[in-house]
Design an enzyme around this catalytic site. Structure first.
Site, PDB file in Angstrom:
ATOM      1  N   ASP A 209       0.832  -1.203   0.000  1.00 44.70           N
ATOM      2  CA  ASP A 209       0.000   0.000   0.000  1.00 44.70           C
ATOM      3  C   ASP A 209       0.873   1.261   0.000  1.00 44.70           C
ATOM      4  OD1 ASP A 209      -2.852   0.889   0.413  1.00 44.70           O
ATOM      5  OD2 ASP A 209      -1.985   1.828   2.195  1.00 44.70           O
ATOM      6  N   GLU A 272       1.649  -0.465  -4.886  1.00 44.44           N
ATOM      7  CA  GLU A 272       0.665   0.537  -5.296  1.00 44.44           C
ATOM      8  C   GLU A 272       1.441   1.827  -5.531  1.00 44.44           C
ATOM      9  OE1 GLU A 272      -3.251   3.062  -3.854  1.00 44.44           O
ATOM     10  OE2 GLU A 272      -1.654   2.598  -2.471  1.00 44.44           O
TER      11      GLU A 272
HETATM   12  C1  GLC Z   1      -4.262   3.005  -0.605  1.00 46.40           C
HETATM   13  C2  GLC Z   1      -5.442   2.089  -0.516  1.00 46.40           C
HETATM   14  C3  GLC Z   1      -6.618   2.890  -0.078  1.00 46.40           C
HETATM   15  C4  GLC Z   1      -6.333   3.462   1.286  1.00 46.40           C
HETATM   16  C5  GLC Z   1      -5.031   4.239   1.298  1.00 46.40           C
HETATM   17  C6  GLC Z   1      -4.547   4.446   2.695  1.00 46.40           C
HETATM   18  O1  GLC Z   1      -4.416   3.976  -1.566  1.00 46.40           O
HETATM   19  O2  GLC Z   1      -5.631   1.423  -1.726  1.00 46.40           O
HETATM   20  O3  GLC Z   1      -7.805   2.137  -0.052  1.00 46.40           O
HETATM   21  O4  GLC Z   1      -7.379   4.283   1.705  1.00 46.40           O
HETATM   22  O5  GLC Z   1      -3.996   3.567   0.631  1.00 46.40           O
HETATM   23  O6  GLC Z   1      -4.105   3.237   3.246  1.00 46.40           O
END
Ligand code: GLC
Ligand code: CA
Length: 529
Positions: A209, A272
């Site tokens: 993440d 991500e």
């Molecule tokens: C990422 C996740 C999202 C979350 C954020 C904070 O973007 O995909 O759902 O709110 O991180 O953890």
């Protein structure tokens, strides 16, 4: 090390499937999907032909952000199941040739995590340095102003004053999600242990993440204004160049990659990487010594046209280090589902998108529901559950998080009769797995056929890709042995006189032969003419 020698990486040519666990299948009638529900759906995923499942966060959490606020990194959220359930899921998925990838959240914790409770207990506490603290800027009011202009995901200041100690702590998302301080070596050691804990249990890797966010500028400089640029370049008028995107983050992934490479079969690190610059995104692969895969958001937010998509694909492949695998996806739990965003509910466009996603080289990822072209659901304001988006002025993220539509019954096959699901159902009467499974012409069966073809032709490889000349609005490309012709226009397009073997088409009823119908995609085998 050993795994590298034999060269196999299970995600090459593979298909991942993202399950937002709370929304997939509820087995204990509390209205929330759970891990036993994932186990119950494994036969279905084997039938569909996926190679790996990415589970949205499974760790204990007060659910301010539905699991992305982690309060314990080495346990399972009681609402979703037990550690024994997760072990069972890994084993049962393994028997079906399916790998399990967990979501790991290293940028921040929950404010209920024991580290933060201790950190907050005083300036001299053991864990104080695990988080990012700063003194107020004197002059404005009694308490003083926040240290800089950084904003959190709701648009408010990214700093909250901790009254007891008189210092601010940093949160790039919600105030209940304090950012970790990666300048402290103890944080690195904690995460090494967390990673080993899960990899030792047979987890096949992690989706990481906010992978670009771990380090923050040590001097807390103000973020500069966002001039031009879109959703991927910043927000609330600022470009987050100091609150994330620090070069030191790369060393974290080199370190984790060494850990992952020590396992057989090799474990996956999938980041991500939320950013608009493909070169920067590619930099997270390092020299094939950092992340194995970095999610491609310029692809997600591309216009749904032949030139735009082919442009992103070409630039992506040019930017990646040699031998690296790209990863494609078009829907997830943070963005509008592609059958709505790209296709506007038009089934022909959704089918075309599935054909493209299934035939691009590298790794491809589907979000639960993509296979039946599930669309966004307009969730009434009073039923919304996402606390991050109310101020953002969109429909919010609940629209893409509604329960899986398994069948046409009142419970959608998601939960028991009479149970209120945590988010409302979409139109499960007209769109559901059970009905589509019985119809060989359905979108679900199309994806199943596409994934079978993908596995047959691509498994274990990142096949070479080449864009081919085509009429305007048509994207034609070679992916390994496959030749794809995708009509991104609302008009029929003449096909060159070709006698290649037709392997699959999104419009099996279209008149065969000389033309592609509007929004039709066609796969043939190359070299057949
Ligand atoms: C990422 C996740 C999202 C979350 C954020 C904070 O973007 O995909 O759902 O709110 O991180 O953890
Ligand atoms: Ca449940």
């Amino acid at each position: 090390m050993d795994a590298k020698a034999n060269g196999t990486r299970w995600w090459h040519g593979a298909t991942l499937y993202q399950i937002y666990v709370r929304s997939w299948r509820d087995t204990n009638a509390d209205g929330y999907g759970d891990l036993p529900g994932v186990i119950a759906g494994l036969d279905y995923l084997q039938w569909l032909g996926v190679d790996g499942i990415w589970l949205s966060p499974t760790m204990p959490s007060p659910d301010q952000d539905w699991g992305y606020d982690v309060s314990d990194y080495v346990a399972v959220h009681p609402e979703l199941g037990t550690l024994a359930d997760l072990d069972k899921l890994i084993a049962e998925a393994g028997q079906r040739g399916i790998k399990i990838v967990l979501d790991l959240v290293p940028n921040h914790t929950s404010n209920a995590h024991a580290w933060f409770t201790d950190a907050r207990s005083g300036r001299d506490s053991v864990h104080r340095g695990y988080y990012v603290w700063a003194d107020p800027v004197k002059g404005e009011g009694e308490a003083g102003a926040p240290p800089n202009n950084w904003r959190d995901a709701t648009g408010g200041s990214a700093w909250t004053l901790d009254d007891a100690s008189g210092q601010y702590y940093l949160h790039n998302f919600l105030p209940a999600m304090p950012d970790l301080n990666w300048w402290d070596p103890r944080v690195h050691e904690e995460f090494r242990e967390i990673i080993r804990f899960w990899l030792d249990r047979g987890v096949a890797g992690f989706r990481i993440d906010v992978a670009h966010g771990l380090y923050k500028d040590a001097q807390f400089r103000d973020n500069p204004p966002l001039i031009g640029g879109g959703r991927l370049d910043g927000g609330f008028g600022l470009r987050p160049v100091y609150s994330s995107h620090q070069p030191e983050t790369h060393a974290v992934y080199r370190d984790w990659r060494k850990i992952a490479d020590g396992y057989t079969p090799q474990r996956l690190l999938l980041g991500e990487t939320w950013m608009g610059d493909l070169g920067k995104m590619a930099s997270y692969y390092g020299q094939n010594d950092e992340l194995d895969l970095a999610f491609n958001f310029p692809f997600v937010f591309s216009e749904f046209s032949a030139d735009a998509l082919a442009g992103v694909v070409g630039q992506t492949l040019a930017a990646l280090p040699a031998g690296a695998s790209p990863v494609w996806m078009a829907s997830n739990h943070d963005i509008s589902r592609f059958p709505t965003r790209w296709a506007g509910g038009d089934e022909r466009k959704a089918r075309l998108a599935l054909l493209v996603l299934a035939t691009l080289p590298g790794t491809t990822t589907f979000y639960y529901g993509d296979e039946i072209a599930m669309t966004d659901v307009a969730v009434p304001r009073e039923l919304r559950r996402d606390r991050m988006t109310p101020g953002v002025g969109t429909e919010g993220r609940d629209a893409e998080r509604t329960p899986m539509q398994w069948n046409a019954s009142a419970s959608a096959g998601f939960t028991a009769e009479g149970v209120t699901p945590w988010l409302p159902f979409g139109d499960n009467a007209t769109r559901n797995v059970a009905a589509q499974r019985e119809d060989p012409g359905s979108t679900l069966c199309l994806l199943r056929d596409l994934l079978a073809l993908r596995r047959r032709e691509f498994a274990g490889q990142v096949v070479p890709y080449e864009r081919l000349p085509a009429p305007p609005g048509v994207w034609s490309y070679r992916s390994g042995p496959l030749l794809i012709t995708a009509n991104f226009t609302g008009d029929p397009v003449p096909l060159p006189d070709r006698r290649d073997e037709v392997l699959l088409t999104t419009a099996p009823d279209a008149a065969p032969g000389a033309a592609l119908s509007p929004w039709q995609g066609l796969i043939t085998r190359t070299g057949g003419a």
